[in-house]
Every structure is written in structure tokens, then in C-alpha cells.
Design a protein around this motif. Structure first.
Motif, PDB file in Angstrom:
ATOM      1  N   ALA A 349       0.803  -1.221   0.000  1.00 18.24           N
ATOM      2  CA  ALA A 349       0.000   0.000   0.000  1.00 18.24           C
ATOM      3  C   ALA A 349       0.832   1.264   0.000  1.00 18.24           C
ATOM      4  O   ALA A 349       0.296   2.351  -0.226  1.00 18.24           O
ATOM      5  N   GLY A 350       2.148   1.151   0.269  1.00 12.22           N
ATOM      6  CA  GLY A 350       2.974   2.337   0.401  1.00 12.22           C
ATOM      7  C   GLY A 350       2.783   2.987   1.767  1.00 12.22           C
ATOM      8  O   GLY A 350       1.855   2.658   2.511  1.00 12.22           O
ATOM      9  N   ASN A 351       3.677   3.913   2.107  1.00 10.09           N
ATOM     10  CA  ASN A 351       3.581   4.615   3.384  1.00 10.09           C
ATOM     11  C   ASN A 351       4.345   5.927   3.278  1.00 10.09           C
ATOM     12  O   ASN A 351       5.446   5.963   2.707  1.00 10.09           O
ATOM     13  N   ARG A 352       3.793   6.965   3.799  1.00  9.06           N
ATOM     14  CA  ARG A 352       4.412   8.290   3.730  1.00  9.06           C
ATOM     15  C   ARG A 352       5.810   8.256   4.340  1.00  9.06           C
ATOM     16  O   ARG A 352       6.009   7.766   5.451  1.00  9.06           O
ATOM     17  N   GLY A 353       6.771   8.783   3.617  1.00  4.17           N
ATOM     18  CA  GLY A 353       8.134   8.856   4.108  1.00  4.17           C
ATOM     19  C   GLY A 353       8.901   7.558   4.004  1.00  4.17           C
ATOM     20  O   GLY A 353      10.010   7.454   4.542  1.00  4.17           O
ATOM     21  N   GLN A 354       8.332   6.557   3.290  1.00  4.59           N
ATOM     22  CA  GLN A 354       8.980   5.247   3.216  1.00  4.59           C
ATOM     23  C   GLN A 354       9.130   4.766   1.774  1.00  4.59           C
ATOM     24  O   GLN A 354       8.988   3.578   1.496  1.00  4.59           O
ATOM     25  N   SER A 355       9.434   5.670   0.860  1.00  2.00           N
ATOM     26  CA  SER A 355       9.576   5.232  -0.530  1.00  2.00           C
ATOM     27  C   SER A 355      10.710   4.224  -0.672  1.00  2.00           C
ATOM     28  O   SER A 355      10.595   3.257  -1.448  1.00  2.00           O
ATOM     29  N   ASN A 356      11.797   4.400   0.062  1.00  2.00           N
ATOM     30  CA  ASN A 356      12.907   3.439  -0.005  1.00  2.00           C
ATOM     31  C   ASN A 356      12.513   2.100   0.607  1.00  2.00           C
ATOM     32  O   ASN A 356      12.777   1.035   0.041  1.00  2.00           O
ATOM     33  N   TYR A 357      11.871   2.147   1.773  1.00  2.00           N
ATOM     34  CA  TYR A 357      11.439   0.928   2.450  1.00  2.00           C
ATOM     35  C   TYR A 357      10.375   0.194   1.623  1.00  2.00           C
ATOM     36  O   TYR A 357      10.427  -1.037   1.457  1.00  2.00           O
ATOM     37  N   ALA A 358       9.407   0.950   1.091  1.00  2.00           N
ATOM     38  CA  ALA A 358       8.362   0.340   0.269  1.00  2.00           C
ATOM     39  C   ALA A 358       8.946  -0.287  -0.987  1.00  2.00           C
ATOM     40  O   ALA A 358       8.500  -1.355  -1.435  1.00  2.00           O
ATOM     41  N   ALA A 359       9.960   0.369  -1.582  1.00  2.00           N
ATOM     42  CA  ALA A 359      10.619  -0.212  -2.753  1.00  2.00           C
ATOM     43  C   ALA A 359      11.268  -1.541  -2.404  1.00  2.00           C
ATOM     44  O   ALA A 359      11.173  -2.524  -3.153  1.00  2.00           O
ATOM     45  N   SER A 360      11.918  -1.603  -1.237  1.00  2.00           N
ATOM     46  CA  SER A 360      12.596  -2.839  -0.839  1.00  2.00           C
ATOM     47  C   SER A 360      11.606  -3.947  -0.522  1.00  2.00           C
ATOM     48  O   SER A 360      11.818  -5.107  -0.886  1.00  2.00           O
ATOM     49  N   LYS A 361      10.507  -3.599   0.150  1.00  2.00           N
ATOM     50  CA  LYS A 361       9.537  -4.628   0.536  1.00  2.00           C
ATOM     51  C   LYS A 361       8.653  -5.034  -0.635  1.00  2.00           C
ATOM     52  O   LYS A 361       8.259  -6.199  -0.756  1.00  2.00           O
ATOM     53  N   GLY A 362       8.353  -4.088  -1.531  1.00  2.00           N
ATOM     54  CA  GLY A 362       7.706  -4.474  -2.787  1.00  2.00           C
ATOM     55  C   GLY A 362       8.623  -5.363  -3.598  1.00  2.00           C
ATOM     56  O   GLY A 362       8.175  -6.307  -4.256  1.00  2.00           O
ATOM     57  N   GLY A 363       9.919  -5.071  -3.531  1.00  2.00           N
ATOM     58  CA  GLY A 363      10.900  -5.914  -4.206  1.00  2.00           C
ATOM     59  C   GLY A 363      10.922  -7.327  -3.681  1.00  2.00           C
ATOM     60  O   GLY A 363      11.080  -8.300  -4.443  1.00  2.00           O
ATOM     61  N   VAL A 364      10.744  -7.492  -2.368  1.00  2.00           N
ATOM     62  CA  VAL A 364      10.675  -8.831  -1.775  1.00  2.00           C
ATOM     63  C   VAL A 364       9.505  -9.610  -2.377  1.00  2.00           C
ATOM     64  O   VAL A 364       9.628 -10.791  -2.728  1.00  2.00           O
ATOM     65  N   ILE A 365       8.373  -8.946  -2.523  1.00  2.00           N
ATOM     66  CA  ILE A 365       7.190  -9.610  -3.073  1.00  2.00           C
ATOM     67  C   ILE A 365       7.438 -10.040  -4.517  1.00  2.00           C
ATOM     68  O   ILE A 365       7.120 -11.174  -4.920  1.00  2.00           O
ATOM     69  N   GLY A 366       8.029  -9.143  -5.313  1.00  2.00           N
ATOM     70  CA  GLY A 366       8.347  -9.503  -6.696  1.00  2.00           C
ATOM     71  C   GLY A 366       9.350 -10.630  -6.779  1.00  2.00           C
ATOM     72  O   GLY A 366       9.220 -11.538  -7.619  1.00  2.00           O
ATOM     73  N   MET A 367      10.361 -10.604  -5.912  1.00  2.00           N
ATOM     74  CA  MET A 367      11.375 -11.660  -5.885  1.00  2.00           C
ATOM     75  C   MET A 367      10.746 -13.021  -5.582  1.00  2.00           C
ATOM     76  O   MET A 367      11.051 -14.023  -6.251  1.00  2.00           O
ATOM     77  N   VAL A 368       9.870 -13.041  -4.594  1.00  2.00           N
ATOM     78  CA  VAL A 368       9.246 -14.304  -4.182  1.00  2.00           C
ATOM     79  C   VAL A 368       8.433 -14.908  -5.320  1.00  2.00           C
ATOM     80  O   VAL A 368       8.504 -16.114  -5.590  1.00  2.00           O
TER      81      VAL A 368
END
Length: 451
Positions: A349-368
Motif C-alpha cells: 500500500a505504500g507509506n508516507r516517508g517510506q519510498s525506499n522501504y516500500a521499494a525494498s519490501k515491494g521488491g521482496v514480493i516480486g522476488m518471491v
């Protein structure tokens, strides 16, 4: 960190006050306790045939009886139910949903506190025609809507059967046991796909990881420590991994679970080889790998610097990719392990101030999702859990009002615990999750924002 508000409104004067003022009334959730019944009350099994009957419903009823559960094929008036299982795997068109759903509706009010509703249906993308796809996708909407309606800590979740899976598949039965149990306390409104008949059920449901060796990164504290404890409780031998700076805490956790500690910065190029070497040299095998280590370096994107961006990407996703490559490329592992990665609802869903964190955790989902066929070809599997608001040292530092709002923004109206995340990981790491790969299981109480 304890949620004192939930404790206050769960009993006596606090509960009555919350009722009168119309305040949120979260309840203490039914969580796993050794020796307690799998389901606290009778289980009503309904199908999508006439009067709620079907061949698959009969088969599941027999299976549940073999688990020692009290099974009903017809509801008794005013009897409190521990769970309702809806076998919807034979729906062919939207009209087929009317009888089983309205039959179940008459028993929803009879669910005991902490009760469970579990649907078993087929994936929409495996449908042979538009009508079947419409009916199957409609079940998704039913599950998510019902989860928002249930009260008193009850949850609703669904199992989706792929083309090559049946209701009696080991993974389907394992998922059903998980969703019925207290282990799924903070999993709500979620659907998990079982894609094949592969695998087998654990020999002992109370020790599903007996004889396994599990590596847990970021194990020194918080969610990582809870994962190590839960996997150990379920029978696994633990290799606890964390950075050298956390060495004292890491040693405490490793000693507590009678495992071994590996001080390691997972961002170094040879981290994967060092993990494999330690597991094989000290324990002779590597069956489970949990990618839990992660960091946050929050900042609005307009103010983001390269140090914050690079460090989060390096720890949260790039390290996992390299370690997984080492696993797949190693000639020392005859079978690839079951890998479970910790993502986040921020990656969904994303989160304010967490574009880097959201990119990494979205990346985990894509990797899986992309790595699942690669692991399956080597006899392994890979999945992820996506926690929502979890009571940790980090969330305890959030300002009070912001923290209270975040806690209540889910169907269960409270934060989860590190143990809730650990329970989902333990399930995905076990043979009970056979046939489940490339999936993301949200542990968020049905977060109302994007999840």
C-alpha cells in the motif's frame, strides 16, 4: 509492547464503558497454546450442493473428525460454533453461491469468540469459462467482506486450489489446520493459493519442524527473536544470524533456543556461502531460510539522500537476492530449502516517508513470485509474509495518537505481536505448506488501507 487499551476494554467496567461510548472494542485474540484444542467448539462443514452438501464437504468432514474435532453437517439451534468451513470448490456460476452462503449466514451469529470461517474454493484463473471465473472471484469479495463484519476476535480466510490441487492435498489440509488454529490469530481476510498436490503432512502437528535446520537472519531481537523461538518450539534446530554489533543479544537468543549463533553482515558478497557453510558444518543440513533482517531509514522522497536509499535496498532486498543465488548455485545442497521472506504491507500500500522501504519490501514480493519456479525445480519453495502494525520497540516510539490510529486501522482493531508473524512463518516453513510457493501472506489483521 502491550496494548493496555485492548486489555481495558476486554473485561468488566472497561468493556461496558466502551460499549456505551461507542469506542472500538478489540478483544484478546485466541492464540496458540500447547495442549489447547485446535478449535474451541464444534466445526460446521457446509458445501455448495443441495442443502449445503457436496462430495468435498463430506471428505473434509471425515478429515476433521480424524483430527479429533467435533464436526457438524447441520447447525444445531443456538449452539456456539468454533468454526465454519465452507467448501465452495464446485461452484460453476454466481448463482451457486446463494445456498451455501445463506446457509452459513444463519450460523454466523453463533460463532464463539475467536471463531474461524474458512472457505475452500478454486482460483479464478483456472476457470474454464467466464461464469465460473466470476463465481470464484466473487468468493474473494465474500471472504474480505465477511472478515470486516466478524467480531469478538473471529476471522475469515480462504484457501484457493490451483489446477493441480484438491481439497485433500497436503497443502490444502495444512492451510486449513493453520487457519482454524490459534496460530492464525492476526491473519484475517486473506486467501492463500495451494497450487499442487506436492508434499506431505508433518508427522506430528505439534512439532511440524522436527529434524529441520532453520537459519533466521536478524534474529537478535524483536520479530527475528520471536521467529527463532517459534521455529525452535516447533522442533527446528536454529542458526541465529545477526550483525556483530548485536552479538550479545544474538548469543542470548541462540542459547535460549539451544542453537548456534552466526555473527554476519548479510550485505557482504559472500554472506550466502558463509550461511551455507555454517549450517552444513555445524548441523549437517539446511532446510529452512528465513530472511527477516531489515532496516528503515525514513524520509520524504524530496529529502531522501543516497545513503538512506542505498542502505535500505542493500539490507532489505539486495542481500536476499544474493543469498538466494548462492542457495540455488550451491552444489552442497541436494535439495533447496524452504525460504520465507519478511515483506511488509508498506510494500503493498505504500507509506508516507517510506519510498525506499516500500521499494525494498515491494521488491521482496516480486522476488518471491519470480523465484518460486526456480526453487520448486530444486525441491524447495519460497513465500513471504507481509506484517502490518506489529507491537515492537520500533512502533512503541511512534507518537501516541499516531500509534493508536495505526493500531485500530484493521478489522481486529489492534496491533499484532511478533509471535503472530512468527506463527505464519513457521507454517510456511513447514511441510504443512506443501504446494504453496510464490505466495504473500499478510499478517495484518486485515489492514484497512491497501491490504
Amino acid at each position: 509492547m502491550s496494548d493496555k487499551y485492548t486489555q481495558f476494554v476486554s473485561q468488566g467496567f472497561g468493556r461496558e464503558l466502551a460499549r456505551r461510548l461507542g469506542l472500538p472494542r478489540p478483544v484478546e485474540l485466541r492464540r496458540y497454546e500447547a495442549g489447547k484444542p485446535l478449535v474451541p467448539g464444534p466445526v460446521l462443514v457446509l458445501g455448495n450442493g443441495d442443502e449445503g452438501r457436496s462430495q468435498s464437504a463430506e471428505g473434509i468432514a471425515v478429515e476433521l473428525l480424524s483430527w479429533g474435532l467435533d464436526v457438524r453437517r447441520n447447525a444445531l439451534p443456538k449452539e456456539k460454533l468454533g468454526a465454519i468451513v465452507l467448501m465452495l470448490d464446485q461452484v460453476r456460476r454466481p448463482e451457486d453461491l446463494e445456498v451455501p452462503m445463506l446457509t452459513a449466514a444463519r450460523s454466523i451469529r453463533d460463532l464463539a469468540p475467536g471463531g474461524r470461517v474458512v472457505t475452500v474454493s478454486r482460483t479464478a484463473d483456472s476457470a474454464e469459462d467466464p461464469a465460473a471465473a466470476a463465481a470464484r472471484q466473487g468468493i474473494d469479495g465474500i471472504v474480505r467482506s465477511l472478515a470486516k463484519e466478524l467480531r469478538d476476535g473471529a476471522t475469515a480466510n480462504g484457501i484457493l486450489l490451483g489446477r493441480d490441487a484438491t481439497p485433500q492435498s497436503p497443502g490444502a489440509l495444512g492451510a486449513l489446520r493453520f487457519f482454524l488454529s490459534g496460530r492464525s490469530a492476526f491473519v484475517d481476510g486473506q486467501l492463500l493459493t495451494v497450487s499442487s498436490e506436492a508434499g506431505r503432512a508433518p508427522g506430528d502437528p505439534d512439532k511440524p519442524l522436527a529434524g529441520k535446520v532453520a537459519v533466521v537472519t536478524g534474529a537478535a531481537r524483536g520479530i527475528g527473536a520471536a521467529i527463532a523461538r517459534t521455529l525452535h518450539r516447533d522442533g527446528a534446530v536454529i542458526v541465529a544470524v545477526d550483525v556483530p554489533a548485536a552479538g550479545d543479544h544474538l548469543a542470548e537468543v541462540a542459547n535460549e533456543v539451544r542453537g548456534t549463533a552466526l555473527q554476519l553482515d548479510i550485505t557482504v558478497p559472500d554472506a550466502g556461502e558463509r550461511i551455507i557453510h555454517h549450517a552444513l558444518e555445524r548441523h549437517g543440513r539446511l532446510d529452512i531460510l528465513v530472511h527477516n533482517a531489515g532496516i528503515t531509514r525514513d524520509k520524504l522522497l524530496a529529502n531522501m539522500d543516497d545513503g538512506r536509499w542505498r542502505s535500505v535496498i542493500a539490507v532489505n532486498i539486495a542481500s536476499q537476492l544474493r543469498i538466494n543465488d548462492a542457495i540455488l548455485g550451491s552444489g552442497r545442497l541436494p535439495v533447496a530449502p524452504r525460504i520465507v521472506s519478511v515483506a511488509s504491507t508498506s510494500g503493498i500500500a505504500g507509506n508516507r516517508g517510506q519510498s525506499n522501504y516500500a521499494a525494498s519490501k515491494g521488491g521482496v514480493i516480486g522476488m518471491v513470485r519470480a523465484a518460486a519456479p526456480l526453487l520448486e525445480a530444486r525441491g524447495g519453495a519460497i513465500n513471504a509474509v507481509a506484517p502490518g502494525f506489529i507491537e515492537t520497540e520500533m512502533t512503541a516510539r511512534i507518537p501516541f495518537l499516531t500509534r493508536e490510529v495505526a493500531r485500530r486501522l484493521n478489522s481486529l482493531q489492534q496491533g499484532g505481536t511478533p509471535a503472530d508473524v512468527a506463527e505464519a512463518i513457521a507454517f510456511l516453513a513447514s511441510d504443512a505448506a506443501s504446494g504453496v510457493s510464490g505466495e504473500v501472506l499478510r499478517v495484518c489483521g486485515q489492514n484497512l488501507v491497501g491490504a
